[in-house]
Write an enzyme that holds these catalytic residues in place. Structure first.
Site, PDB file in Angstrom:
ATOM      1  N   ASP A  58      -1.693   4.519  -4.322  1.00 37.27           N
ATOM      2  CA  ASP A  58      -0.761   3.620  -3.351  1.00 37.27           C
ATOM      3  C   ASP A  58       0.661   3.903  -3.507  1.00 37.27           C
ATOM      4  OD1 ASP A  58      -0.369   1.499  -1.696  1.00 37.27           O
ATOM      5  OD2 ASP A  58      -0.526  -0.068  -3.142  1.00 37.27           O
ATOM      6  N   TRP A  69       7.513   5.228  -1.235  1.00 33.79           N
ATOM      7  CA  TRP A  69       8.062   6.491  -1.884  1.00 33.79           C
ATOM      8  C   TRP A  69       9.025   7.330  -0.740  1.00 33.79           C
ATOM      9  CZ3 TRP A  69       8.659  11.561  -0.689  1.00 33.79           C
ATOM     10  CH2 TRP A  69       9.141  12.549  -2.010  1.00 33.79           C
ATOM     11  N   SER A 108      -8.884   4.218   3.694  1.00 32.44           N
ATOM     12  CA  SER A 108     -10.021   3.032   3.551  1.00 32.44           C
ATOM     13  C   SER A 108     -10.704   2.477   4.847  1.00 32.44           C
ATOM     14  CB  SER A 108      -9.555   1.655   2.905  1.00 32.44           C
ATOM     15  OG  SER A 108      -8.492   1.242   3.991  1.00 32.44           O
ATOM     16  N   ASN A 162      -8.024   1.344   6.944  1.00 35.73           N
ATOM     17  CA  ASN A 162      -6.736   1.919   7.068  1.00 35.73           C
ATOM     18  C   ASN A 162      -6.513   2.505   8.967  1.00 35.73           C
ATOM     19  OD1 ASN A 162      -6.489   3.720   3.952  1.00 35.73           O
ATOM     20  ND2 ASN A 162      -5.673   1.888   4.606  1.00 35.73           N
ATOM     21  N   TRP A 163      -7.446   2.225   9.365  1.00 38.71           N
ATOM     22  CA  TRP A 163      -7.613   2.546  10.841  1.00 38.71           C
ATOM     23  C   TRP A 163      -6.569   1.659  11.558  1.00 38.71           C
ATOM     24  CZ3 TRP A 163      -9.562   6.842  11.758  1.00 38.71           C
ATOM     25  CH2 TRP A 163     -10.722   7.338  11.083  1.00 38.71           C
ATOM     26  N   SER A 212      -8.655  -3.832  -3.440  1.00 44.99           N
ATOM     27  CA  SER A 212      -8.407  -3.352  -2.071  1.00 44.99           C
ATOM     28  C   SER A 212      -9.727  -2.635  -1.391  1.00 44.99           C
ATOM     29  CB  SER A 212      -7.270  -2.342  -1.877  1.00 44.99           C
ATOM     30  OG  SER A 212      -6.143  -3.234  -2.028  1.00 44.99           O
ATOM     31  N   GLU A 271     -12.469  -0.920 -16.257  1.00 47.20           N
ATOM     32  CA  GLU A 271     -11.095  -1.341 -16.685  1.00 47.20           C
ATOM     33  C   GLU A 271     -10.209  -0.979 -15.894  1.00 47.20           C
ATOM     34  OE1 GLU A 271     -10.357  -2.807 -19.757  1.00 47.20           O
ATOM     35  OE2 GLU A 271     -12.692  -3.048 -19.921  1.00 47.20           O
TER      36      GLU A 271
HETATM   37  C1  FPP Z   1      -1.479   4.437   0.253  1.00 48.55           C
HETATM   38  O1  FPP Z   1      -0.148   4.497   0.413  1.00 48.55           O
HETATM   39  C2  FPP Z   1      -2.261   5.877   0.593  1.00 48.55           C
HETATM   40  C3  FPP Z   1      -2.950   6.137   1.636  1.00 48.55           C
HETATM   41  C4  FPP Z   1      -3.500   4.964   2.583  1.00 48.55           C
HETATM   42  C5  FPP Z   1      -3.354   7.551   1.854  1.00 48.55           C
HETATM   43  C6  FPP Z   1      -3.655   8.228   0.867  1.00 48.55           C
HETATM   44  C7  FPP Z   1      -3.806   9.834   1.110  1.00 48.55           C
HETATM   45  C8  FPP Z   1      -3.547  10.880   0.733  1.00 48.55           C
HETATM   46  C9  FPP Z   1      -2.537  10.813  -0.550  1.00 48.55           C
HETATM   47  C10 FPP Z   1      -3.573  12.308   1.337  1.00 48.55           C
HETATM   48  C11 FPP Z   1      -5.118  12.633   1.288  1.00 48.55           C
HETATM   49  C12 FPP Z   1      -5.782  12.696   0.140  1.00 48.55           C
HETATM   50  C13 FPP Z   1      -6.789  13.549  -0.419  1.00 48.55           C
HETATM   51  C14 FPP Z   1      -6.996  13.507  -1.690  1.00 48.55           C
HETATM   52  C15 FPP Z   1      -7.668  14.218   0.761  1.00 48.55           C
HETATM   53  P1  FPP Z   1       0.557   3.384   1.265  1.00 48.55           P
HETATM   54  O2  FPP Z   1       0.980   4.372   2.615  1.00 48.55           O
HETATM   55  O3  FPP Z   1      -0.361   2.221   1.581  1.00 48.55           O
HETATM   56  O4  FPP Z   1       2.136   3.326   0.626  1.00 48.55           O
HETATM   57  P2  FPP Z   1       2.763   1.853   0.880  1.00 48.55           P
HETATM   58  O5  FPP Z   1       1.932   0.663   0.128  1.00 48.55           O
HETATM   59  O6  FPP Z   1       3.871   2.212   0.149  1.00 48.55           O
HETATM   60  O7  FPP Z   1       3.155   1.712   2.139  1.00 48.55           O
END
Ligand code: FPP
Length: 246
Positions: A21, A26, A66, A69-70, A194, A205
């Site tokens: 997350d 970032w 997830s 996430n869609w 989540s 843990e």
């Molecule tokens: C959560 O950060 C991150 C995601 C929903 C996507 C994660 C995907 C990757 C790192 C790329 C694919 C990885 C692999 C291993 C194939 P967020 O966007 O929810 O961050 P925020 O809470 O700061 O907005």
């Protein structure tokens, strides 16, 4: 009588699940677009996979996308799907060199066909590798996994409902051969699971780090593992009882 002996250090975790997350934050913190954060998040995923393999972790599950996430903007969803495709292609050499086997958990049917093909191909090409196993959780939801398991169980129609056991659900989960995660790590300071590994994580843990995912380094994984090893796992038993509930 209470056990007063000094607590023994736990063995290193066999299976670590990671909720990656903080990619969006970032990027926003740096005045960048959110997708840039996902790009850096992918680099971190590669770094931490390598680090986990070097540290002797046997299984790592990465929560890449997830079932919820869609709901994000279609540009962001498309970008993440593109990254996943890129990851699957570019990591093959690394997998080969390090004997890493790639596995999948999630609702495959709900993914774009090209991603389905990449995943299926990577799983096939790495199936014989006997090093660490990387489980990619893509279009994954813990509730969805349990529902899919139940549907498969019902199709077998082996038992009356009053005879259903935990194992009847467990054996229809996506990867019943993989041990439950000992440790679930979440970056970026949120204290939530989540919908991640709901069944498998019943006794995991939890380690929450304030660091945003793109900033994660090997030392952060080492700190998480050291923190885990100081814990006492009880699996529902009383304090001082080392017995597992299973
Ligand atoms: C959560 O950060 C991150 C995601 C929903 C996507 C994660 C995907 C990757 C790192 C790329 C694919 C990885 C692999 C291993 C194939 P967020 O966007 O929810 O961050 P925020 O809470 O700061 O907005």
């Amino acid at each position: 009588m209470k056990n007063t002996a000094p607590a023994e250090k736990l063995p290193a975790p066999v299976h670590i699940g990671i909720i990656m997350d903080g990619n969006g934050r970032w990027a926003v913190n740096r005045g960048l677009v959110r997708t840039q954060g996902h790009l850096e998040g992918l680099k971190a995923a590669k770094r931490i996979t390598k680090a986990a393999s070097e540290l002797g972790v046997k299984y790592i599950t990465l929560y890449a996308f997830s079932t919820e996430n869609w709901k994000r903007a279609s540009e962001e969803v498309d970008f993440i799907m593109g990254l996943i495709k890129q990851y699957l292609r570019s990591e093959f050499d690394f997998s080969k060199r390090n004997h890493i086997r790639v596995r999948f958990t999630g609702n495959m049917e709900g993914l774009p066909v090209d991603i389905q093909k990449e995943i299926t191909e990577t799983i096939k090409q790495t199936a014989e590798f006997d090093g660490m196993q990387v489980v990619l959780a893509i279009n994954y939801g813990g509730r969805d996994e349990i529902i899919r398991a139940l549907k498969k169980f019902i199709q077998t129609a082996e038992k009356k409902h009053e005879d259903i056991t935990e194992n009847d659900i467990h054996r229809f989960l996506d990867n019943p051969d993989i041990p439950d995660p000992d440790l679930i790590i979440r970056s970026a300071g949120e204290y939530r699971t989540s919908n991640f590994l709901l069944w498998e994580g019943a006794y995991s843990e939890i380690y929450v780090s304030q660091k945003l995912w793109p900033d994660w380094e090997k030392s952060d994984l080492e700190t998480a593992i050291e923190n885990y090893q100081k814990r006492e796992r009880r699996f529902g038993a009383e304090t001082g009882n080392k017995a597992s509930g299973f």
